[in-house]
Every structure is written in C-alpha cells, then in structure tokens.
Design a protein around this motif. Structure first.
Motif, PDB file in Angstrom:
ATOM      1  N   SER A  54      -4.634  51.184 -17.054  1.00  0.00           N
ATOM      2  CA  SER A  54      -5.475  51.894 -16.260  1.00  0.00           C
ATOM      3  C   SER A  54      -6.840  51.921 -16.789  1.00  0.00           C
ATOM      4  O   SER A  54      -6.956  52.094 -18.004  1.00  0.00           O
ATOM      5  CB  SER A  54      -4.588  53.159 -15.811  1.00  0.00           C
ATOM      6  N   CYS A  55      -8.034  52.181 -16.063  1.00  0.00           N
ATOM      7  CA  CYS A  55      -9.063  52.322 -16.734  1.00  0.00           C
ATOM      8  C   CYS A  55      -9.324  54.027 -17.051  1.00  0.00           C
ATOM      9  O   CYS A  55      -8.555  54.903 -16.609  1.00  0.00           O
ATOM     10  CB  CYS A  55     -10.318  52.268 -15.565  1.00  0.00           C
ATOM     11  N   LYS A  56     -10.053  54.273 -17.844  1.00  0.00           N
ATOM     12  CA  LYS A  56     -10.197  55.884 -18.252  1.00  0.00           C
ATOM     13  C   LYS A  56     -11.311  56.439 -17.382  1.00  0.00           C
ATOM     14  O   LYS A  56     -12.299  55.579 -16.965  1.00  0.00           O
ATOM     15  CB  LYS A  56     -10.639  56.184 -19.695  1.00  0.00           C
ATOM     16  N   LYS A  57     -11.270  57.671 -16.961  1.00  0.00           N
ATOM     17  CA  LYS A  57     -12.065  58.320 -16.156  1.00  0.00           C
ATOM     18  C   LYS A  57     -13.515  58.552 -16.995  1.00  0.00           C
ATOM     19  O   LYS A  57     -13.181  59.272 -18.266  1.00  0.00           O
ATOM     20  CB  LYS A  57     -11.693  59.550 -15.552  1.00  0.00           C
ATOM     21  N   HIS A  58     -14.533  57.928 -16.622  1.00  0.00           N
ATOM     22  CA  HIS A  58     -15.956  58.552 -17.455  1.00  0.00           C
ATOM     23  C   HIS A  58     -16.506  59.698 -16.734  1.00  0.00           C
ATOM     24  O   HIS A  58     -16.428  59.863 -15.686  1.00  0.00           O
ATOM     25  CB  HIS A  58     -16.852  57.434 -17.468  1.00  0.00           C
ATOM     26  N   THR A  59     -16.857  60.541 -17.393  1.00  0.00           N
ATOM     27  CA  THR A  59     -17.455  61.946 -16.797  1.00  0.00           C
ATOM     28  C   THR A  59     -18.818  61.794 -16.733  1.00  0.00           C
ATOM     29  O   THR A  59     -19.705  61.211 -17.559  1.00  0.00           O
ATOM     30  CB  THR A  59     -17.077  63.137 -17.688  1.00  0.00           C
TER      31      THR A  59
ATOM     32  N   GLU B 264     -18.058  57.064  -8.044  1.00  0.00           N
ATOM     33  CA  GLU B 264     -16.819  57.802  -8.539  1.00  0.00           C
ATOM     34  C   GLU B 264     -16.529  57.186  -9.856  1.00  0.00           C
ATOM     35  O   GLU B 264     -16.772  56.051 -10.225  1.00  0.00           O
ATOM     36  CB  GLU B 264     -15.737  57.747  -7.622  1.00  0.00           C
ATOM     37  N   PRO B 265     -15.824  57.927 -10.682  1.00  0.00           N
ATOM     38  CA  PRO B 265     -15.349  57.487 -12.092  1.00  0.00           C
ATOM     39  C   PRO B 265     -14.385  56.357 -11.876  1.00  0.00           C
ATOM     40  O   PRO B 265     -14.331  55.462 -12.678  1.00  0.00           O
ATOM     41  CB  PRO B 265     -14.651  58.748 -12.807  1.00  0.00           C
ATOM     42  N   CYS B 266     -13.559  56.491 -10.872  1.00  0.00           N
ATOM     43  CA  CYS B 266     -12.803  55.396 -10.580  1.00  0.00           C
ATOM     44  C   CYS B 266     -12.842  55.010  -9.214  1.00  0.00           C
ATOM     45  O   CYS B 266     -13.339  55.592  -8.282  1.00  0.00           O
ATOM     46  CB  CYS B 266     -11.268  55.826 -10.660  1.00  0.00           C
TER      47      CYS B 266
ATOM     48  N   GLY C 122      -8.863  50.407 -11.666  1.00  0.00           N
ATOM     49  CA  GLY C 122      -9.900  51.462 -11.289  1.00  0.00           C
ATOM     50  C   GLY C 122     -11.268  51.130 -11.462  1.00  0.00           C
ATOM     51  O   GLY C 122     -12.003  51.679 -11.241  1.00  0.00           O
TER      52      GLY C 122
ATOM     53  N   GLU D 287      -6.738  61.485 -18.052  1.00  0.00           N
ATOM     54  CA  GLU D 287      -7.912  60.889 -18.231  1.00  0.00           C
ATOM     55  C   GLU D 287      -7.959  59.487 -17.679  1.00  0.00           C
ATOM     56  O   GLU D 287      -8.915  58.880 -17.799  1.00  0.00           O
ATOM     57  CB  GLU D 287      -8.458  60.913 -19.933  1.00  0.00           C
TER      58      GLU D 287
ATOM     59  N   CYS E 261      -7.408  56.718 -14.422  1.00  0.00           N
ATOM     60  CA  CYS E 261      -7.580  56.494 -12.944  1.00  0.00           C
ATOM     61  C   CYS E 261      -6.185  56.442 -12.442  1.00  0.00           C
ATOM     62  O   CYS E 261      -5.875  57.095 -11.283  1.00  0.00           O
ATOM     63  CB  CYS E 261      -8.498  55.274 -12.770  1.00  0.00           C
TER      64      CYS E 261
END
Length: 312
Positions: free
Chosen positions: A20-25, A93-95, A177, A10, A12
């Motif tokens: 790190s940033c988290k991927k948002h869906t 993009e999420p990242c 990210g 989860e 980036c």
C-alpha cells in the motif's frame, strides 16, 4: 501495538501492508483552496454548458452548421465539468480509491475540445473567405459527419495513447493507492497541441484579414456581422491559448516534473477553466444565447411550440 496502529493509519490500504502507498499530508489551507476552487468551477462549467446544449438543441432557429459545432464543443466542455473536474478533486486526495481503470479513463475527454476548436476555425474560414460556396460546402449533414468523426478520432487516439495503461491498469503504479498514467508526451504535444494550435492560428489570421478587408470595402451589415464573428472566434482562440499554453510549456521545459502540489493544481485548473469560459464568451458576444437563457430560466421553453420562438 500503538506503533503498529500508527503505521497502519499512514497507509492508503492498511490491509495490504507493504504493497500500500503511504498517505502524504498537505497543509489544510492548500487542500481547502483546491477543493473549493475545483468544486465551484466544476458546477459552474456543467451548468453553463448545459444551458448552451439546451439552447441549441431546443430552438429551431439555432439549428445551423456553426451552432452544431458549438453544440459539440459544449457537450465536451459539459463532460469535463461533470466528470473530469470531480475526478481531479479525487486526485488531490492523498490516496486514489476509485480504481486503476477509472484513473486511466480520467484522461480521455480533454482532447475532444481541441479538435472541436479546429473544426470551428475551419467553419469560420470557409464562411468568411469563401462565402458564396459556404452553403454548399458546409451543410448540416456534412457537419454532423465531421462532428462524429471528431469524437471517434479523439476517443480512438486517446485509446491508442493510453493503450498500455488500459491493457494493464495500474501497471505504472509503484504501490496501491496511486493514479499514475504513462503516455507518449511528445506525440501528445505534437498531435493535440502544436499541430491544432498552428492550424487554428493560421486559419484565424486569414479569417481576420479577409473579414476586415470585406468590412472596409463593402461597409454592409453582412460584412460587419462576419467581422464580429471573426472577433468572437479570436477571443475564443485567445482564451484557449491562455488556458492550455502554460500546461504544455511547463511540460516541454521539464519543470512540470518537479512542480509542487499547488502549482501543479493551478496549471491543471487553467486547462479545465477553459471549458467554463467558453459559454461565458457566448453569453458576452451572442445575443441569441442571452435570449435563450432567459427563456430557459423562466421555464418558457416548457410552453407548446416554444422551439419556434424567435431568439435571433
């Protein structure tokens, strides 16, 4: 172990763990819609403006002060289609994986189109309101200087507006990210929207009134031609306002900060779409552009002395 792998998936940048940033869906339908829309408009914008650039640069009959301003606008719009729009696709993009410096440079080019629009309005104002002195006031050399100053001013202003971001790229990111750029929104709105738009509207209103009165009084081919040029400028300005006003209106209202992903993308899409619409306006209103495109597409410009072809 599986929980750790899931947590890392989860992120980036999994190797950076807590920083790190988290991927948002997002729903796949929204993602595909933005990809397809921006990709199509990006390719079309670059292609159409490249046709304008080739036309004005190649054919000698088109080497006029007014067309030099259109060339400058086309170059700015071409760069928007070639660089800014693809960067916007990456931004959906999420990242963000292109680095902090590229994140800042992404915001540099949009201001050039606005300044070019002001120059085009001034050119038409002098041509219609002071036609006798137009050839001495608006020369090829002077226009070249003003176009150069336009680009220098836009780059310098963008540099000053984004100085903190350039001095320390990524300083406003909360994690790796992200692509967050901080600028003085009030200054940006005043100098690159309110003042230019006010100047453009005032100049155009004066141009249109004079052009209509001249066409009625003189009933000559030249007067009608100038009226047609005024109408073309009017369409160009109207389309420009329709594309840029929603973004700045939402920004001023504060609603921009809480807009959802799709609404945000649509608002920015309108701003970029202006760069695609400009050459379409030329194609509709300027016969020389249609003739030039025909010669380009049929590869007749590769023939010797094709630059001397009659496209007017």
């Amino acid at each position: 172990m599986s929980d750790l792998s899931a947590d890392e998936a989860e992120l980036c940048f999994p190797q950076l763990l807590n920083t790190s940033c988290k991927k948002h869906t997002r729903p796949n339908s929204k993602t595909m819609l933005s990809y397809m829309g921006l990709s199509s408009v990006s390719l079309l914008t670059a292609f159409l403006n490249l046709l304008v650039i080739i036309s004005i640069s190649h054919f000698r009959q088109l080497h006029t002060p007014t067309n030099l301003l259109l060339l400058s606008l086309a170059v700015a719009d071409f760069l928007v289609g070639l660089f800014v729009m693809p960067m916007r696709i990456f931004l959906t993009e999420p990242c963000w994986f292109l680095g902090d410096l590229v994140c800042v440079l992404f915001f540099f080019l949009l201001s050039v189109s606005i300044v070019n629009m002001v120059l085009i309005s001034i050119d038409r104002y002098v041509a219609i309101c002071d036609p006798l002195r137009y050839p001495t006031k608006i020369t090829q050399k002077r226009v070249q200087i003003f176009v150069l100053l336009c680009w220098i001013y836009s780059v310098f202003y963008s540099f000053m507006l984004l100085y903190d971001n350039l001095k320390q790229p990524g300083r406003y990111n909360s994690c790796y990210g992200q692509c967050v750029v901080n600028s003085n929104g009030a200054v940006d709105i005043v100098l690159f929207f309110i003042l230019p738009i006010t100047a453009i509207i005032i100049l155009y209103m004066r141009v249109f009134v004079v052009a209509v009165s001249q066409a009625r009084a003189m009933r000559s081919h030249i007067a009608k031609s100038e009226l047609k040029a005024a109408r073309t400028l009017g369409v160009l300005v109207a389309v420009f306002l329709m594309c840029y006003c929603p973004y700045y209106c939402f920004f001023l209202s504060g609603y921009y900060l809480i807009m959802d992903y799709l609404t945000n993308t649509i608002i920015m899409f309108l701003v970029y779409f202006n760069s695609c619409l400009n050459p379409m306006i030329y194609a509709f209103f300027y016969p020389w552009f249609r003739k030039s495109v025909k010669l380009i597409v049929t590869l007749e410009i590769l023939q010797p002395n094709s630059c001397e072809a009659n496209v007017l």
